[in-house]
Scaffold this active site. Structure first.
Site, PDB file in Angstrom:
ATOM      1  N   ASN A 223      -6.165  21.425 -17.817  1.00 20.12           N
ATOM      2  CA  ASN A 223      -7.426  20.674 -17.894  1.00 20.12           C
ATOM      3  C   ASN A 223      -8.434  21.450 -18.735  1.00 20.12           C
ATOM      4  O   ASN A 223      -8.142  22.528 -19.228  1.00 20.12           O
ATOM      5  CB  ASN A 223      -7.965  20.389 -16.485  1.00 20.12           C
ATOM      6  CG  ASN A 223      -8.230  21.660 -15.709  1.00 20.12           C
ATOM      7  OD1 ASN A 223      -9.056  22.478 -16.097  1.00 20.12           O
ATOM      8  ND2 ASN A 223      -7.488  21.854 -14.618  1.00 20.12           N
ATOM      9  N   ASP A 293      -4.030  19.560  -9.513  1.00 21.93           N
ATOM     10  CA  ASP A 293      -3.665  19.000  -8.210  1.00 21.93           C
ATOM     11  C   ASP A 293      -2.148  18.852  -8.070  1.00 21.93           C
ATOM     12  O   ASP A 293      -1.613  18.904  -6.976  1.00 21.93           O
ATOM     13  CB  ASP A 293      -4.340  17.636  -8.028  1.00 21.93           C
ATOM     14  CG  ASP A 293      -5.843  17.798  -7.827  1.00 21.93           C
ATOM     15  OD1 ASP A 293      -6.231  18.814  -7.207  1.00 21.93           O
ATOM     16  OD2 ASP A 293      -6.615  16.947  -8.298  1.00 21.93           O
ATOM     17  N   LYS A 303      13.650  23.272 -23.805  1.00 22.19           N
ATOM     18  CA  LYS A 303      12.704  22.311 -24.393  1.00 22.19           C
ATOM     19  C   LYS A 303      13.273  20.889 -24.300  1.00 22.19           C
ATOM     20  O   LYS A 303      14.437  20.672 -24.682  1.00 22.19           O
ATOM     21  CB  LYS A 303      12.460  22.698 -25.854  1.00 22.19           C
ATOM     22  CG  LYS A 303      11.398  21.867 -26.505  1.00 22.19           C
ATOM     23  CD  LYS A 303      11.169  22.293 -27.941  1.00 22.19           C
ATOM     24  CE  LYS A 303      10.256  21.297 -28.615  1.00 22.19           C
ATOM     25  NZ  LYS A 303      10.172  21.507 -30.054  1.00 22.19           N
ATOM     26  N   PRO A 319      -0.395  23.373  -3.742  1.00 18.50           N
ATOM     27  CA  PRO A 319      -1.125  23.789  -2.535  1.00 18.50           C
ATOM     28  C   PRO A 319      -2.620  23.862  -2.836  1.00 18.50           C
ATOM     29  O   PRO A 319      -3.010  24.098  -3.970  1.00 18.50           O
ATOM     30  CB  PRO A 319      -0.568  25.195  -2.252  1.00 18.50           C
ATOM     31  CG  PRO A 319      -0.014  25.651  -3.556  1.00 18.50           C
ATOM     32  CD  PRO A 319       0.431  24.437  -4.300  1.00 18.50           C
ATOM     33  N   ASP A 320      -3.443  23.634  -1.806  1.00 18.16           N
ATOM     34  CA  ASP A 320      -4.888  23.798  -1.971  1.00 18.16           C
ATOM     35  C   ASP A 320      -5.205  25.266  -1.679  1.00 18.16           C
ATOM     36  O   ASP A 320      -5.087  25.722  -0.533  1.00 18.16           O
ATOM     37  CB  ASP A 320      -5.630  22.866  -1.006  1.00 18.16           C
ATOM     38  CG  ASP A 320      -7.110  22.830  -1.322  1.00 18.16           C
ATOM     39  OD1 ASP A 320      -7.713  23.923  -1.433  1.00 18.16           O
ATOM     40  OD2 ASP A 320      -7.660  21.731  -1.494  1.00 18.16           O
ATOM     41  N   PHE A 337     -16.233  24.868  -4.617  1.00 19.35           N
ATOM     42  CA  PHE A 337     -17.006  24.105  -5.595  1.00 19.35           C
ATOM     43  C   PHE A 337     -16.498  22.677  -5.604  1.00 19.35           C
ATOM     44  O   PHE A 337     -15.325  22.440  -5.328  1.00 19.35           O
ATOM     45  CB  PHE A 337     -16.864  24.722  -6.999  1.00 19.35           C
ATOM     46  CG  PHE A 337     -17.740  25.919  -7.167  1.00 19.35           C
ATOM     47  CD1 PHE A 337     -17.399  27.117  -6.562  1.00 19.35           C
ATOM     48  CD2 PHE A 337     -18.921  25.829  -7.886  1.00 19.35           C
ATOM     49  CE1 PHE A 337     -18.219  28.218  -6.676  1.00 19.35           C
ATOM     50  CE2 PHE A 337     -19.746  26.924  -8.012  1.00 19.35           C
ATOM     51  CZ  PHE A 337     -19.404  28.120  -7.405  1.00 19.35           C
TER      52      PHE A 337
HETATM   53  O1  C5P Z   1     -10.464  18.950  -3.853  1.00 13.79           O
HETATM   54  P1  C5P Z   1     -11.198  19.476  -5.028  1.00 13.79           P
HETATM   55  O2  C5P Z   1     -10.307  19.863  -6.145  1.00 13.79           O
HETATM   56  O3  C5P Z   1     -12.353  18.644  -5.471  1.00 13.79           O
HETATM   57  O4  C5P Z   1     -11.868  20.809  -4.441  1.00 13.79           O
HETATM   58  C1  C5P Z   1     -12.544  21.676  -5.246  1.00 13.79           C
HETATM   59  C2  C5P Z   1     -12.549  23.043  -4.607  1.00 13.79           C
HETATM   60  O5  C5P Z   1     -11.284  23.392  -4.084  1.00 13.79           O
HETATM   61  C3  C5P Z   1     -12.828  24.107  -5.653  1.00 13.79           C
HETATM   62  O6  C5P Z   1     -13.485  25.162  -4.990  1.00 13.79           O
HETATM   63  C4  C5P Z   1     -11.441  24.472  -6.134  1.00 13.79           C
HETATM   64  O7  C5P Z   1     -11.404  25.759  -6.714  1.00 13.79           O
HETATM   65  C5  C5P Z   1     -10.656  24.412  -4.835  1.00 13.79           C
HETATM   66  N1  C5P Z   1      -9.245  24.038  -5.000  1.00 13.79           N
HETATM   67  C6  C5P Z   1      -8.250  24.957  -4.730  1.00 13.79           C
HETATM   68  N2  C5P Z   1      -6.942  24.600  -4.824  1.00 13.79           N
HETATM   69  C7  C5P Z   1      -6.596  23.366  -5.206  1.00 13.79           C
HETATM   70  C8  C5P Z   1      -7.595  22.409  -5.495  1.00 13.79           C
HETATM   71  C9  C5P Z   1      -8.908  22.792  -5.384  1.00 13.79           C
HETATM   72  O8  C5P Z   1      -8.582  26.109  -4.402  1.00 13.79           O
HETATM   73  N3  C5P Z   1      -5.315  23.038  -5.291  1.00 13.79           N
END
Ligand code: C5P
Length: 421
Positions: A223, A293, A303, A319-320, A337
């Site tokens: 991105n 995401d 390739k 993972p978040d 953020f």
């Molecule tokens: O859910 P969203 O992407 O809007 O959330 C933003 C926040 O979550 C930011 O602080 C971003 O760095 C963190 N984030 C993360 N891991 C992800 C997605 C978002 O740490 N996979």
């Protein structure tokens, strides 16, 4: 490594030039110190003026050059006592045998020797002389006296001398001297920040920039995040006395001074490194990264060749990172953020709760004047309920200023009295 030069704009250096052929190097020294942002005033002894003119130093320093102790005109401008008080450092380079002897004896028969007695600033001398004069017993005795009196003596270099001799007595290169001065002020500032800064001694981990999710060995999904906000926050945390580790996705930004940078590419790598930082010790975790995401379910080993009109790539959820760290047993203070295009505050407040954060800073990325690639930003900060702090609007400002305000918000939350439940 980049360096924030502006921090030295309030630091004053008297460069005293005494008689010696090395005086020509002092011209370059003035130039270098000015480049680093220092205010420089030059004092010259009569001996120095036989080697180089005051006009040279006036032009380079941008200030009148001080040569006389009792010159009514000069004293009307900045008298010797005022000059002595003005200085944050008195640097004598080159320092002749004669000047060293005067300092050691405590004489005050010219401007420089008087300044030496009258200033509270640290005094550095960079002796430069013939190797035999350097080795002479009186010189060594005088230098020992200066060291005992608290003067910092910069050792001369060895090598061939202007007089044809070979040995100790050459003034170090002006670039090296300027770097030593810069490092000295930097360390002094750092010591203050570590003691009194808003985040004194805190260990901070910051994620920044985009992540890059491989499709095959040559292609990826990513991105437009530039990492500017995260890098500005890293610099602000360091300035506030913190020990900062920056987990940076692929961005082309210089590492802020004093910050430990670890480059990562994918979200998985960023998470691994985040967990590792937690093990190493982390008090505050700030997630500014625009983490992808989704990632490609199966990264092609080779390739992918062009074939057919369509190509389907299957994606799976990443993972978040921030939420995962927030779930750990020994969790740090968590800052997230949120970049939203609508219902900004509502969505951000929702994420604060859903990801179990302590603080969230949100901005409206639908605004063309702030965010992403811009140097400006504006944010609203929300705190978790237990802090009982009002939301805070950070008005449109440079990312550096916003970063500073975020540091203040983190500090306020950390020091807020929380009612025992
Ligand atoms: O859910 P969203 O992407 O809007 O959330 C933003 C926040 O979550 C930011 O602080 C971003 O760095 C963190 N984030 C993360 N891991 C992800 C997605 C978002 O740490 N996979």
């Amino acid at each position: 490594m980049s360096f924030d030069l502006s921090v030295f704009s309030n630091k004053n250096i008297i460069l005293a030039v005494t008689g010696g052929i090395a005086a020509y190097k002092s011209a370059i020294l003035v130039r270098r110190l000015k480049d680093y942002g220092f205010n420089v005033r030059v004092v010259m002894t009569h001996g120095a003026q036989a080697f180089i003119t005051p006009l040279t130093f006036q032009a380079l320093s941008g200030n009148p050059v001080h040569t006389e102790l009792l010159n009514p005109e000069a004293e009307a401008g900045m008298g010797h006592i005022e000059l002595a008080r003005w200085a944050d450092l008195l640097l004598v380079a080159p320092a002749s045998c004669d000047t060293i002897a005067k300092f050691a004896a405590g004489l005050a028969d010219d401007l420089l020797s008087t300044l030496y007695l009258a200033t509270k600033a640290p005094v550095w001398v960079a002796p430069a002389m013939n190797q035999q004069m350097w080795a002479a017993k009186p010189t060594q005795r005088n230098l020992n006296t200066l060291v005992e009196d608290g003067v910092h003596v910069i050792m001369p270099d060895a090598g061939s001398q202007a007089c044809g001799d070979v040995g100790l007595g050459r003034m170090p290169e002006p670039e090296d001297l300027a770097d030593q001065v810069k490092d000295y002020f930097h360390q002094a500032q750092r010591a203050l920040a570590e003691k009194f800064g808003l985040l004194a001694g805190k260990r901070v981990t910051i994620t920044a920039g985009p992540t890059r999710e491989a499709i095959d060995p040559v292609r990826y999904i990513s991105n437009h995040s530039t990492g500017k906000m995260g890098f500005a926050i890293a610099a602000a945390c360091y300035t506030a006395g913190a020990k900062v580790t920056l987990l940076a996705g692929p961005v082309s930004l210089d590492t802020p001074n004093g910050v430990k940078r670890i480059n990562v590419s994918s979200a998985i790598k960023m998470l691994d490194e985040s967990l590792h930082q937690l093990e190493e010790g982390c008090d505050i975790f700030i997630a500014t990264a625009a983490v992808a995401d989704y990632r490609v379910a199966e990264v092609a080993e080779h390739k992918i060749k062009k074939a057919g009109d369509e190509l389907h790539v299957s994606l799976i959820k990443n993972p978040d990172i921030v939420a995962t760290i927030a779930q750990q047993e020994k969790r740090p203070f968590m800052v997230g953020f949120a970049a939203e295009t609508r219902n900004v505050e509502e969505y951000a407040a929702g994420k604060l709760v859903a990801k179990k954060l302590d603080m969230i800073a949100c901005n409206d990325v639908s605004r063309a004047d702030i965010g992403f690639a811009s140097d400006l930003n504006a944010m609203t900060v929300f705190f978790a309920d237990q802090y009982q702090l009002e939301k805070r609007d950070l008005e449109k400002a440079s990312k550096q200023e916003i970063a500073q305000q975020l540091v203040e918000a983190i500090h306020d939350a950390l020091h807020h009295e929380i009612d025992p439940v």
